[in-house]
Structures are given as C-alpha cells and as structure tokens.
Design a protein around this motif. Structure first.
Motif, mmCIF file in Angstrom:
data_model
loop_
_atom_site.group_PDB
_atom_site.id
_atom_site.type_symbol
_atom_site.label_atom_id
_atom_site.label_comp_id
_atom_site.label_asym_id
_atom_site.label_seq_id
_atom_site.Cartn_x
_atom_site.Cartn_y
_atom_site.Cartn_z
ATOM 1 N N SER A 335 24.268 1.413 100.646
ATOM 2 C CA SER A 335 23.573 0.202 101.323
ATOM 3 C C SER A 335 24.892 -1.441 101.013
ATOM 4 C CB SER A 335 22.375 0.064 100.097
ATOM 5 O OG SER A 335 21.389 -0.462 100.484
ATOM 6 N N ILE A 337 24.269 -5.336 102.332
ATOM 7 C CA ILE A 337 23.303 -6.017 102.801
ATOM 8 C C ILE A 337 23.793 -6.939 103.960
ATOM 9 C CG2 ILE A 337 22.191 -8.179 102.227
ATOM 10 C CD1 ILE A 337 20.623 -6.599 101.209
ATOM 11 N N ARG A 406 18.822 -5.006 104.636
ATOM 12 C CA ARG A 406 19.324 -4.229 104.379
ATOM 13 C C ARG A 406 19.511 -3.060 105.043
ATOM 14 N NH1 ARG A 406 16.109 -1.926 100.660
ATOM 15 N NH2 ARG A 406 16.659 0.309 101.211
ATOM 16 N N ASP A 408 20.962 0.906 104.818
ATOM 17 C CA ASP A 408 21.535 2.313 104.468
ATOM 18 C C ASP A 408 22.612 3.157 105.387
ATOM 19 O OD1 ASP A 408 20.090 0.988 102.563
ATOM 20 O OD2 ASP A 408 18.081 2.277 103.049
ATOM 21 N N SER A 426 14.242 -6.329 101.234
ATOM 22 C CA SER A 426 15.159 -6.061 100.474
ATOM 23 C C SER A 426 14.291 -5.969 99.003
ATOM 24 C CB SER A 426 16.995 -6.150 100.095
ATOM 25 O OG SER A 426 17.360 -5.116 99.494
ATOM 26 N N PHE A 433 20.384 -4.937 95.348
ATOM 27 C CA PHE A 433 21.111 -4.806 96.064
ATOM 28 C C PHE A 433 22.037 -6.757 96.722
ATOM 29 C CE2 PHE A 433 20.034 -0.501 96.581
ATOM 30 C CZ PHE A 433 21.455 -0.298 96.690
ATOM 31 N N PHE A 434 20.797 -6.290 97.173
ATOM 32 C CA PHE A 434 20.364 -8.489 97.530
ATOM 33 C C PHE A 434 20.612 -9.289 97.329
ATOM 34 C CE2 PHE A 434 17.139 -11.814 98.239
ATOM 35 C CZ PHE A 434 16.886 -11.675 99.356
#
Length: 916
Positions: A335, A337, A406, A408, A426, A433-434
């Motif tokens: 994933s 960003i 985001r 993937d 996200s 992840f953000f």
C-alpha cells in the motif's frame, strides 16, 4: 482557521471514520487551527457534536442516545437506522442529546475549511465534495470526478483496461442476472476464464468490506461469497432450528455487524425450496417482502417466517447490485500513499508491504495492531520499489487525484506489478498507512495534517474555487506555519515510555502514542517518545524518532531498534524520498530524522523533566520502573512503588481487599510444580474447590491477556498446557480447544489465578463495570480521590477482550452505567458503587489515577453489592478507552486529564522533598 472535521457517515466503515475523525481532532495544531467536529450520522444528518462524545469508543456508545432506544429484551446496541422511520421531532430529540443539528447552508458560517475523514459511499464518492463545492467551502483531498472514480471499482478496472495498465483480469456479475442463471455454470465459467483463487468484491464499498477469496470451486462457498458482496444472506429452516437461543442472538449480532455482516435494515423474503438441475435454489412464494430495522425484530421475524418457509433471504436495503470478480494475484501485497508536492506534482511515499497470516487483508487485519505486519519500505530491491512508486504516481495522475490518495497493489511472483483499488481517503488511525508513511519523511501527524490542509487549499484554488479569498487564506497560513517553526517557548519535557515485553505491549504502544500526540499538540508540553524493551533483569530504554514510533506495533518498533543497533544503514529508497520531500520537511518539521538511541536512566533524567509511563502489566505496573525513576527524583504518573507491587498481583490484591471487608471472588493460586507432580490430582483439587465454569487468568499480567472462562476438564487441561508450556510458540491443540483468536497472545507463567465465576446470583440487575479515578492534593496536603461515573462494559464473548477494552470501534461501553431506569435510583446506586471504589483506592494506597473493574449486583430490595475483579494502576490510555468517556462526563478533556495526572506526579515529588 476553523477546520470542520466531517466524520462518521453513512457507510459501513463509519466506525473507522469516527476514530479517524477523533485522530484529526486531537492532532490538529491548536496554534494554527480550531477544530469544529461535524458528526455525520448514518441517516446523513450533520451534527455539531459536543466535544465529550468524540472520545466514546464507538458511535453506538452514544448515538442514538439510550433514552431514544425502544424497550428491548437483549439490550443489543444499534445505529439510528434501526429505530425505523423516525419523525422529524424524534430525530431532533435524539440529536439534541449529543449536539445540535446543522443545516447545509449553515456550514460556511461554522468553518473556513472542511477536513473529510469520511469513508466509502457518502464520503469518498464525490457526494460530500459536490455539496461543499456548491457551498464554496474548500475541502481536503480529491475533487468530485476523481472521488467518483475512486469509489467505483468497476469504473477503475474499465479505465485501467482501456489504458493498457496492468490490473488483474475481471468479470462483473449483476444481481438480477445472478438470480436467474445456473450458479454452477457461472462458477465453472469464472474458473475457466480467471482461474483459482477468485477474489469477489463489493464494487462500491471501502476496500475491506464485502470481500472474499474463493480458493476452490466449492459451489456453496461461491454462493456465500456472492451473497457477502451483495450484502444479503440466506438462512434455511434447518440451519435456524439447529441454533439455541443464545446462538441465535449471536448469529443476528454478527449478521447485522456493518463490518463483517450485512447490516440493517434488511428486506425479508420467504421462500419454499425447489430443486433445479439437481441443486437447491430459491424461488419466490410471491409474498410481499418485509423491511426489518431492529435486530430483535429480526430475531422474531426469522423465527416466525421459518415456521412455514423452508428458507429466508435477507437483503440489506443499501446493498450492492453487482459483484466484481477478479483473478487472484499471488505475490507481495503493498500500500502506497501518494501526496502532491508543493508544486502540485505527485510524490509517492515509501510503499508498505502487508505481511499477514491469512490471504486477505480484511477489515480486522487492517485496523487492529499486531494482526498484520507492515514493513516500510517493502523488502524489495531499490529499483523495484522505485518502479512501484512511479506506477503509483502515474495512477495518481491518470485518475486525476488531488492532494493525497492510497494506492494498493501486488508484486506477482514473476515480478509483474499490479495496481488495484485506489482510495481517495485513507484510514486515519494513529498508526495507519496515512501517518505511518508520512513519518518516514519526518512529519508527525500534526505536521502532516497541516501540510494536507495547505495542499488542499492550493488544489481548490487551482480548480477555480474563490481564487482571491483562497490566496489570502494560503498566505495567512504560510505566515503562521513559518512563525510556528521559529517559536522559542519553554515547554515541559515529558518522556512517554511505551512498549515493554508483556502480552499487552501493542496496547501499550497505542497508549503511548496517544499520550504523545495529545501532549505534542499542546503549548505546555514537549513529549519525548521512549521505548522500553529488554527483560525483568534489564530494562533497555530507547529514544525514538517519529517514524519508528509510528510503526504498526511494538514488535515492529523493537525490530527497527535492533537494525539500528546492528549499524544497518538507512534504506537508499528512504534517503531518496526524503531528498525529494526536502521542501516539505524543512517547512513543516524543521529537523531531520535520527536513529533510535539507547539511553540510561541517568540520561533519561537529563532529557526529561518528568515521565509518563504508558506501559501495561510487567514492567510498568509492578513498581520496578517507578523505583528506578525515584532514584533520579523524576516525577511519574500513577501509584508509587509499594502500591504498584500489590496491584500487579491479582491474588494479593484480592486478599487485601477481602481482609478490608470488601467483596471479591473466591480465589486461589494454581502452581506449575503442583501440576507437574500430579496433573490429575491438580485438576481434581481445582474442580472440587471451583465448580465449572470458573475463571482462570495470569495473576501478574495485564488485565485481559489469557483471561478465560473454563467450562470443562478439556479446557482446564488446555489452559494449563498453554500457560505452563516451556516453548515460546503456542501449542496448536490446546489453542484450538480454547478458541484462541488469530495472533492472540498467551503468556507463560509458573502459576495462575483461579476464581469463582461471578454470576447474577438472583439479583434483579447485574452488570460488569469499569470505574476510573483521579487523585489530587488539597491545600493541606491531604489526598483527595475523585471517582468518576463508571462505564458499563458489554462483552461480545465470554470475557472482555483486549480489543474490546482498548481499540476504536471494538468495545461496547455505556457511560454512565445503566444501574436502573429511574435517574434518581440510578444515581443512588452509582454513589454507593463510587463509595466502594474509593474505599478500594484507600485500602491499596492508589495514587495518581487508576481503573477498577467490578461486577455490580442490585438486589430486589435495592441493596447494592460491588464485587471487585481487579485494579489497574496504569490503565490503558488509547484513544477509545472508556476512562476518557468518564472524565469527559466530569468536564475534563483527555488533554486536561493527562495534564492533571502529570501535575499530581510533580506535586508528589515536591511534597516528598521536605520529608527527605
């Protein structure tokens, strides 16, 4: 700037949106921004939320308010859509208890900017973006068109296919077509065209909702996966009749879970069973379908319908009309960003690999720390990582995304790269992840949010929204950010110690990060994240840079520390990205990232004025760490050495409380040596003293690890085999007997505590509660104990799990506890409960703050019995923990509560100095 934070919403990911909105609310730089919480309920109504409700664990804990709920038998928690077609007055009454309604035309008066923490339909599909465009309010993230593309997986696939971009092969099944075709033939066609496994998705939901993986050509599993993506469920008479009453309640609870079930309201269709081509299939009996709103009404409806019908199909009224079926990509999942740089060009942050124990990165794996490991950057050659970044930046441009997204994807075993499911919003939990990837360029959550607001303003201006006004707003913000960088205020340095090596280390990291973030957005404190690892023989302390602190869990943090100690160089792709992001970092962070650094307790005393211990279990709650801190005269939170050494030991705690005349469960210690000498005698001895079911748990660990309700000899044997095992890994057979969850921790001990199961015992009302308290000194130096209104804890299983106690969207807590329907009687009972909790604190010499868990029985004549379960001297301080619900009722924001805790620690040291 006034920042309207939109969170909650109508989608099935509303709980993660609610938790993410709270993260934004807490982390906005208060020197630059004033947060305005706009809660969007599941009917789409805007509510200016009273601040104390932001800190509830789940939406259902406060909305709809308890007073709006109809009388029910099973007290199941529901969303407001389960109350049916409400009148305007009923809606207004419900809203008035949590805030006030806001009409769309009023929004421009409340905010200068809208930060969208909404997920899924109604949040990242262009709808709310279109409304804000109409109102002229600048907002975060992508605009209308890219948002509409970002939510529609079928449109994405068609566009990628038309552009010749690599994406897994796919087919689309329409619901109407599915209902009329031969299911076996459809499955055979898909297996022939796409191969196995197959991935089935709900095409217009969040990336983790309505997703299944079909590994074999099993028709029943295929039909169930299609139903899951269409948000419908078929139950047969035989299936229903096999379930007992409690199993039926649990079945309905799971079915109506918006994350893993189909949710409510549902349309109920009854069917006779007919046979077509040798397979069972449903054909309508032409009865008018019924809409069911409430889970208890669904229980009744199913029971009645299945008396005459052979099967019932339940369809969510907001379900899907299509299913996206993709070929499975075997390989590495990641994933990434992507953000806009200051020039409006896409900049891919370091992609994160998702290493999981199951094939699908589902809702639970995505949002619960420790279930799936996140490795940043993905462990691939630098050239391959750069290829991923460039592909993500190209997709960002292709879809016209703005500000951030985001993306993937997968790297197949043959090296091919596939991108899938771009998301314009996200998850915004503290270690999502953000924030996790932003930390790799040196931005903490507060700084990253500031950057995104600035970038969003620029994007809206480029698109033509109020160019003159937004230019002025941008200039004003830039000036304020520059001034913030050069502030020279003296702030109190607080070392926030997190991690540890207990089975609750991941929760400890969640607590520590929350304390860090609350303090870092204040003007008073300068927090320093410190990670503790090692063993009971040696406590090792490490100062953490923000990128390491925001790793997914304690094990990931420890691994990064070990790599740094081994002299491992910074990954070249990280160096490259940090160079590319240099303008962002210099403007918003001001300093470069460092490596984790080992420090001694003496050095800790040099870099911090006081300490906040965010550890759970041992070490932290046992007095050993407190003893070290006292050597250097460092103020700390929580109880002192002597009290902590008692409350860590549940057996000793119970013994002291019983001696003081307080009610506790019958209990005894069960020792490994006794078990090893003669296991059969050991078991019989326990069974004689404690009839099944009883509670078994570690005596000196955290509050939730390995707490089990033991119902028979097989479970007792399994518990002993696990807790007395010599190897680190769990034993598969006993773990299966105890139904341990995926990656559930189970500590090894030389003894465990056995307790009588506390039951209703004929009481008119019986509930489990958890109550918090805070201490302070009066003007005469005497200790005051403020006991808060307790929370009623609702367990979905046999005992409260770690997730239910501490993690956003998991636990169900009612604050204040519902001791009685009548307000005056409820308060009378509450006062008696609080008096008992205060007595517990006095007996155990608890200081600072604590959480006390207990059961409460209210007898027919009104007599109140409070049976103490355990005392936590350093209760969990995660964003969702119910102690913040309790302090909010007392008028303390989470920051004010933390501030009071720290001030008490300082006052205790000052008070002790003359005595020394």
């Amino acid at each position: 700037m006034k920042i309207g934070i939109f969170f909650g919403g109508t989608s099935r990911e509303r709980e993660i949106s609610f938790a993410g909105g709270r993260t934004v609310f807490d982390n906005l730089d208060k020197a630059l921004f004033q947060p305005v919480p706009i809660f969007v309920d599941s009917l789409g109504q805007f509510i200016l939320l009273d601040w104390q409700f932001i800190y509830k664990g789940t939406i259902r804990d406060f909305y709809p308010p308890v007073s709006a709920l109809p009388p029910t038998v099973h007290h199941l928690q529901v969303y407001i859509e389960s109350l049916g077609e409400l009148s305007p007055d009923a809606r207004a009454t419900a809203i008035a208890q949590v805030g006030r309604p806001v009409q769309a035309e009023e929004l421009p008066q409340l905010m200068d900017f809208a930060f969208l923490a909404l997920h899924g339909p109604g949040g990242e599909d262009g709808a709310i973006q279109g409304l804000l465009e109409w109102l002229g309010i600048p907002y975060s993230g992508s605009g209308i068109l890219p948002s509409a593309f970002g939510i529609d997986k079928i449109a994405q696939k068609n566009l990628l296919h038309a552009l010749g971009r690599p994406t897994p092969d796919f087919r689309v099944i329409a619901a109407e077509e599915w209902d009329l075709t031969d299911h076996a033939a459809t499955l055979a066609y898909l297996v022939r065209e796409l191969g196995l496994p197959l991935v089935l998705k709900a095409p217009r939901q969040g990336s983790s909702i309505g997703v299944s993986i079909l590994k074999t050509d099993d028709l029943a599993k295929f039909e169930a996966a299609i139903d899951k993506s269409l948000f419908r469920k078929t139950v047969t008479r035989a299936d229903w009749q096999r379930l007992g009453e409690q199993d039926r309640i649990a079945w309905v609870q799971h079915l109506t879970d918006i994350r893993e079930g189909i949710g409510l309201p549902v349309v109920v269709d009854s069917y006779p069973l007919s046979v077509v081509s040798g397979e069972a299939s449903l054909t309508t009996n032409n009865q008018q379908p019924t809409t069911i709103y409430h889970p208890e009404a669904l229980l009744t409806a199913l029971t009645e319908a299945l008396e005459t019908a052979e099967a019932v199909r339940l369809t969510n009224v907001d379900g899907e009309t299509q299913v996206l079926v993709e070929s499975f990509v075997a390989g590495r999942e990641f994933s990434c960003i992507v953000v806009e740089d200051p020039n409006g060009l896409p900049l891919a942050l370091p992609p994160t690999e998702i290493v999981k124990g199951e094939e699908m990165f589902d809702y639970r794996s995505k949002y619960l720390p420790g279930l799936a490991r996140k490795i940043t950057p993905i462990d691939l050659p630098e050239a391959k990582i750069q290829e991923i970044r460039e592909a993500c930046e190209e997709m960002f441009r292709t879809f016209g995304f703005q500000v951030y997204a985001r993306l993937d994807g997968f790297v197949a075993h043959d090296g091919r790269l596939f991108l899938n499911d771009p998301n314009t919003t996200s998850g915004m939990l503290p270690a999502s992840f953000f924030f996790h990837q932003a930390a790799e360029i040196g931005l903490n959550p507060s700084q990253f949010l500031t950057y995104l607001i600035r970038t969003s303003l620029a994007a809206r201006r480029r698109a033509g929204m109020h160019p003159v006004n937004l230019a002025q707003l941008l200039a004003k913000l830039d000036t304020a950010v520059a001034g913030r960088q050069h502030e020279a205020t003296e702030r109190i340095r607080v070392a926030v110690i997190m991690g540890g090596y207990s089975s609750e280390r991941h929760i400890s990291v969640e607590s520590g990060r929350n304390i860090y973030e609350k303090l870092s957005s204040s003007a008073k404190y300068a927090p320093v994240p410190v990670f503790l690892t090692g063993s009971s023989a040696e406590h090792k302390l490490y100062v953490l840079p923000v990128n390491v602190m925001l790793k997914d869990n304690a094990d990931d943090i420890r691994e990064k520390i070990e790599h740094a100690e081994a002299g491992e160089a910074t990954h070249p792709i990280l160096e490259r990205i940090r160079r590319e992001a240099g303008d962002i970092t210099r403007t918003y962070a001001g300093q470069a990232l460092a490596q984790p650094r080992r420090i001694s307790f003496e050095e800790l005393a040099q870099l911090a004025d006081e300490v906040f211990i965010a550890l759970h279990g041992r070490p932290g709650e046992d007095g050993a760490l407190q003893q070290e801190l006292e050597r250097f005269n460092l103020p700390y939170n929580g109880s002192g050495v002597a009290s902590s050494s008692i409350t860590i030991n549940k057996f000793e705690t119970n013994k002291r409380l019983r001696e003081a005349g307080l009610l506790v469960a019958e209990h005894r210690m069960a020792n490994k040596l006794e078990w090893q000498a003669d296991a059969e005698s050991f078991y019989r001895s326990l069974e004689t003293q404690f009839p099944y079911p009883f509670i078994a748990k570690p005596a000196d660990d955290g509050c939730s690890s390995a707490v089990k309700k033991i119902k028979n000899r097989a479970e007792l044997e399994a518990f002993c085999q696990l807790i007395f095992r010599t190897e680190e890994d769990l034993l598969a057979g006993p773990a299966e007997v105890l139904h341990l969850g995926f990656k559930e921790e189970f500590p090894r001990k030389d003894a465990f505590l056995v307790e009588t199961l506390i039951s209703r015992d004929g009481a008119a009302h019986f509930l489990e509660i958890t109550g918090g308290l805070l201490t302070s000194y009066d003007t005469n130096g005497q200790l005051n104990i403020e006991v808060f209104e307790a929370s009623e804890a609702l367990a979905t299983g046999e005992v409260l799990s770690l997730e239910e106690k501490f993690l956003a969207g998991e636990g169900q807590n009612i604050t204040p506890a519902r001791y009685a329907p009548d307000p005056a009687e409820r308060q009378r009972i509450s006062n008696e409960v609080k008096a008992v909790l205060r007595r517990v604190a006095e007996v155990l010499d608890i200081q600072g703050y604590a959480r006390i868990d207990a059961f409460v029985r209210v007898r027919q004549g009104g007599e109140v019995e409070v049976l103490i379960i355990e005392v936590n001297s350093l209760p969990g301080m995660t964003p969702a923990t119910c102690i913040f619900h309790q302090t909010a009722l007392a008028g303390y924001t989470p920051y004010q509560f933390i501030d009071r805790i720290l001030e008490f620690g300082k006052a205790r040291v000052e008070k002790a100095v003359p005595a020394n």
